[in-house]
Write a protein that holds these residues in place. Structure first.
Motif, PDB file in Angstrom:
ATOM      1  N   GLY A 124       0.824  -1.202   0.000  1.00 41.46           N
ATOM      2  CA  GLY A 124       0.000   0.000   0.000  1.00 41.46           C
ATOM      3  C   GLY A 124       0.857   1.251   0.000  1.00 41.46           C
ATOM      4  N   ARG A 125       0.187   2.398   0.060  1.00 44.87           N
ATOM      5  CA  ARG A 125       0.916   3.672   0.095  1.00 44.87           C
ATOM      6  C   ARG A 125       1.675   3.827   1.397  1.00 44.87           C
ATOM      7  NH1 ARG A 125      -4.142   4.611  -1.156  1.00 44.87           N
ATOM      8  NH2 ARG A 125      -4.529   5.500   0.921  1.00 44.87           N
ATOM      9  N   ASP A 126       1.094   3.270   2.461  1.00 42.26           N
ATOM     10  CA  ASP A 126       1.687   3.340   3.785  1.00 42.26           C
ATOM     11  C   ASP A 126       1.250   2.094   4.549  1.00 42.26           C
ATOM     12  OD1 ASP A 126      -0.994   3.853   4.473  1.00 42.26           O
ATOM     13  OD2 ASP A 126      -0.653   6.026   4.455  1.00 42.26           O
ATOM     14  N   ARG A 127       1.636   2.010   5.808  1.00 38.57           N
ATOM     15  CA  ARG A 127       1.338   0.813   6.598  1.00 38.57           C
ATOM     16  C   ARG A 127      -0.175   0.593   6.734  1.00 38.57           C
ATOM     17  NH1 ARG A 127       3.462  -4.044   7.918  1.00 38.57           N
ATOM     18  NH2 ARG A 127       2.524  -4.810   9.814  1.00 38.57           N
ATOM     19  N   SER A 128      -0.916   1.644   7.007  1.00 35.15           N
ATOM     20  CA  SER A 128      -2.354   1.493   7.229  1.00 35.15           C
ATOM     21  C   SER A 128      -3.075   1.044   5.963  1.00 35.15           C
ATOM     22  CB  SER A 128      -2.955   2.793   7.767  1.00 35.15           C
ATOM     23  OG  SER A 128      -2.787   3.843   6.842  1.00 35.15           O
ATOM     24  N   SER A 129      -2.687   1.574   4.809  1.00 36.75           N
ATOM     25  CA  SER A 129      -3.350   1.153   3.566  1.00 36.75           C
ATOM     26  C   SER A 129      -2.943  -0.265   3.179  1.00 36.75           C
ATOM     27  CB  SER A 129      -3.051   2.134   2.430  1.00 36.75           C
ATOM     28  OG  SER A 129      -1.681   2.108   2.078  1.00 36.75           O
ATOM     29  N   ALA A 130      -1.713  -0.642   3.506  1.00 40.30           N
ATOM     30  CA  ALA A 130      -1.286  -2.024   3.244  1.00 40.30           C
ATOM     31  C   ALA A 130      -2.117  -3.000   4.061  1.00 40.30           C
ATOM     32  CB  ALA A 130       0.193  -2.186   3.556  1.00 40.30           C
ATOM     33  N   LEU A 131      -2.372  -2.663   5.319  1.00 36.26           N
ATOM     34  CA  LEU A 131      -3.188  -3.527   6.174  1.00 36.26           C
ATOM     35  C   LEU A 131      -4.649  -3.514   5.738  1.00 36.26           C
ATOM     36  CD1 LEU A 131      -1.614  -2.581   9.615  1.00 36.26           C
ATOM     37  CD2 LEU A 131      -1.528  -4.838   8.547  1.00 36.26           C
ATOM     38  N   ALA A 132      -5.137  -2.355   5.325  1.00 36.77           N
ATOM     39  CA  ALA A 132      -6.544  -2.242   4.927  1.00 36.77           C
ATOM     40  C   ALA A 132      -6.844  -3.050   3.668  1.00 36.77           C
ATOM     41  CB  ALA A 132      -6.905  -0.774   4.705  1.00 36.77           C
ATOM     42  N   GLY A 133      -5.831  -3.289   2.852  1.00 34.86           N
ATOM     43  CA  GLY A 133      -6.036  -4.008   1.595  1.00 34.86           C
ATOM     44  C   GLY A 133      -5.776  -5.489   1.662  1.00 34.86           C
ATOM     45  N   MET A 134      -5.755  -6.059   2.873  1.00 35.29           N
ATOM     46  CA  MET A 134      -5.476  -7.482   3.025  1.00 35.29           C
ATOM     47  C   MET A 134      -6.472  -8.358   2.268  1.00 35.29           C
ATOM     48  SD  MET A 134      -2.783  -8.358   4.749  1.00 35.29           S
ATOM     49  CE  MET A 134      -1.779  -8.202   6.227  1.00 35.29           C
ATOM     50  N   GLY A 135      -7.661  -7.823   1.978  1.00 33.24           N
ATOM     51  CA  GLY A 135      -8.645  -8.594   1.237  1.00 33.24           C
ATOM     52  C   GLY A 135      -8.197  -8.959  -0.159  1.00 33.24           C
ATOM     53  N   ASN A 136      -7.108  -8.359  -0.642  1.00 36.65           N
ATOM     54  CA  ASN A 136      -6.573  -8.728  -1.952  1.00 36.65           C
ATOM     55  C   ASN A 136      -5.676  -9.962  -1.872  1.00 36.65           C
ATOM     56  OD1 ASN A 136      -7.903  -6.629  -3.129  1.00 36.65           O
ATOM     57  ND2 ASN A 136      -6.099  -5.446  -3.687  1.00 36.65           N
ATOM     58  N   ILE A 137      -4.774  -9.992  -0.899  1.00 35.90           N
ATOM     59  CA  ILE A 137      -3.797 -11.081  -0.871  1.00 35.90           C
ATOM     60  C   ILE A 137      -4.400 -12.379  -0.344  1.00 35.90           C
ATOM     61  CG2 ILE A 137      -2.902 -10.405   1.401  1.00 35.90           C
ATOM     62  CD1 ILE A 137      -0.982 -12.085  -1.546  1.00 35.90           C
ATOM     63  N   LEU A 138      -5.427 -12.308   0.491  1.00 39.04           N
ATOM     64  CA  LEU A 138      -5.961 -13.544   1.076  1.00 39.04           C
ATOM     65  C   LEU A 138      -6.560 -14.489   0.031  1.00 39.04           C
ATOM     66  CD1 LEU A 138      -7.481 -12.147   4.396  1.00 39.04           C
ATOM     67  CD2 LEU A 138      -5.229 -13.184   4.021  1.00 39.04           C
ATOM     68  N   PRO A 139      -7.461 -14.032  -0.840  1.00 38.89           N
ATOM     69  CA  PRO A 139      -7.933 -14.966  -1.877  1.00 38.89           C
ATOM     70  C   PRO A 139      -6.832 -15.361  -2.846  1.00 38.89           C
ATOM     71  CG  PRO A 139      -8.812 -12.764  -2.258  1.00 38.89           C
ATOM     72  CD  PRO A 139      -8.174 -12.741  -0.907  1.00 38.89           C
ATOM     73  N   ALA A 140      -5.882 -14.457  -3.082  1.00 36.03           N
ATOM     74  CA  ALA A 140      -4.781 -14.788  -3.986  1.00 36.03           C
ATOM     75  C   ALA A 140      -3.927 -15.918  -3.421  1.00 36.03           C
ATOM     76  CB  ALA A 140      -3.924 -13.549  -4.245  1.00 36.03           C
ATOM     77  N   MET A 141      -3.693 -15.891  -2.115  1.00 36.31           N
ATOM     78  CA  MET A 141      -2.889 -16.972  -1.514  1.00 36.31           C
ATOM     79  C   MET A 141      -3.628 -18.301  -1.555  1.00 36.31           C
ATOM     80  SD  MET A 141       0.197 -16.414  -0.823  1.00 36.31           S
ATOM     81  CE  MET A 141       0.584 -17.831   0.216  1.00 36.31           C
ATOM     82  N   TRP A 142      -4.943 -18.270  -1.383  1.00 34.95           N
ATOM     83  CA  TRP A 142      -5.689 -19.532  -1.488  1.00 34.95           C
ATOM     84  C   TRP A 142      -5.605 -20.062  -2.916  1.00 34.95           C
ATOM     85  CZ3 TRP A 142      -6.704 -23.702   0.625  1.00 34.95           C
ATOM     86  CH2 TRP A 142      -7.788 -24.528   0.275  1.00 34.95           C
ATOM     87  N   SER A 143      -5.706 -19.172  -3.888  1.00 39.87           N
ATOM     88  CA  SER A 143      -5.543 -19.609  -5.277  1.00 39.87           C
ATOM     89  C   SER A 143      -4.145 -20.170  -5.512  1.00 39.87           C
ATOM     90  CB  SER A 143      -5.812 -18.438  -6.237  1.00 39.87           C
ATOM     91  OG  SER A 143      -7.175 -18.084  -6.242  1.00 39.87           O
ATOM     92  N   PHE A 144      -3.137 -19.542  -4.907  1.00 38.95           N
ATOM     93  CA  PHE A 144      -1.771 -20.055  -5.015  1.00 38.95           C
ATOM     94  C   PHE A 144      -1.711 -21.490  -4.482  1.00 38.95           C
ATOM     95  CE2 PHE A 144       2.426 -20.942  -3.393  1.00 38.95           C
ATOM     96  CZ  PHE A 144       3.294 -20.386  -4.323  1.00 38.95           C
TER      97      PHE A 144
END
Length: 212
Positions: A124-144
């Motif tokens: 993300g742009r900063d720590r808070s936006s990186a944490l707020a966007g966790m909904g992107n990596i979670l389904p991606a990791m399951w697909s992985f």
């Protein structure tokens, strides 16, 4: 790469957390890892923003360093009330949980021995936006993980390393201020490819129709 002969439901129901059946002696080719990442990138992402990042750790020294951090965090978990090996008074469930605990204990001691470690992260742009966007990596990791299973590879979803996320970031050069780690998994060929669905509740026991 030849894929296992699994229909979609078999793939979804037999992609299990693999620990004791990971083959630490067999290297995982880079092209295979790239294929899994390519499949992961097809997962849904908010606003079609590709903020998912994958840190693939092959270097033995770094793997062992991350594995040691995981081992130490796991030791604390093992001493906690949440540890699945603690008896709860139900003999049948306690026996099942002891098996789960034994498997988790093994990975706690051997995480760094896997030929590859993969960290799923969100940038993300900063720590808070990186944490707020966790909904992107979670389904991606399951697909992985599904893609890995289809290719005869085993994974195990873990996240307790995040208790020392900064230390892992330091080992791997991950920019802590803009990249949040979500999932750490070993990646290795499995000893055999025959995995079974887990025991789960009947769908009607957990489904609420129209209202709670």
């Amino acid at each position: 790469m030849t894929l296992l002969s699994l229909d979609p439901d078999q793939l979804l129901s037999t992609t299990r957390a693999v620990r004791k059946r990971l083959d630490f002696s067999r290297p995982v080719p880079d092209p295979l890892i790239r294929e899994c990442v390519a499949m992961a990138l097809q997962a849904p992402s908010g606003s079609n923003a590709v903020t998912m990042r994958f840190v693939v750790v092959r270097d033995e020294r770094k793997r062992q360093a991350v594995g040691e951090i995981y081992r130490q965090v796991y030791a604390g978990y093992k001493a906690s009330p949440a540890y699945p090996g603690n008896p709860a008074g139900d003999p049948e469930r306690d026996a099942a949980q002891r098996r789960v605990a034994s498997s988790a204990d093994y990975l706690g001691e051997h995480m760094g021995d896997a030929p590859v470690l993969v960290l799923g992260c969100n940038e993300g742009r900063d720590r808070s936006s990186a944490l707020a966007g966790m909904g992107n990596i979670l389904p991606a990791m399951w697909s992985f993980m599904l893609a890995a299973r289809a290719r005869g590879l085993g994974t195990a979803w873990t996240s307790m390393h995040r208790a020392r996320e900064q230390d892992v970031a330091d080992v791997l050069g991950i920019p802590y201020d803009t990249v949040a780690q979500a999932v750490l998994t070993p990646l290795a060929y499995t000893k055999g490819t025959d995995f079974k669905p887990a025991a789960r509740p009947d769908p009607d026991a957990v489904t609420h129709w129209d209202q709670w």
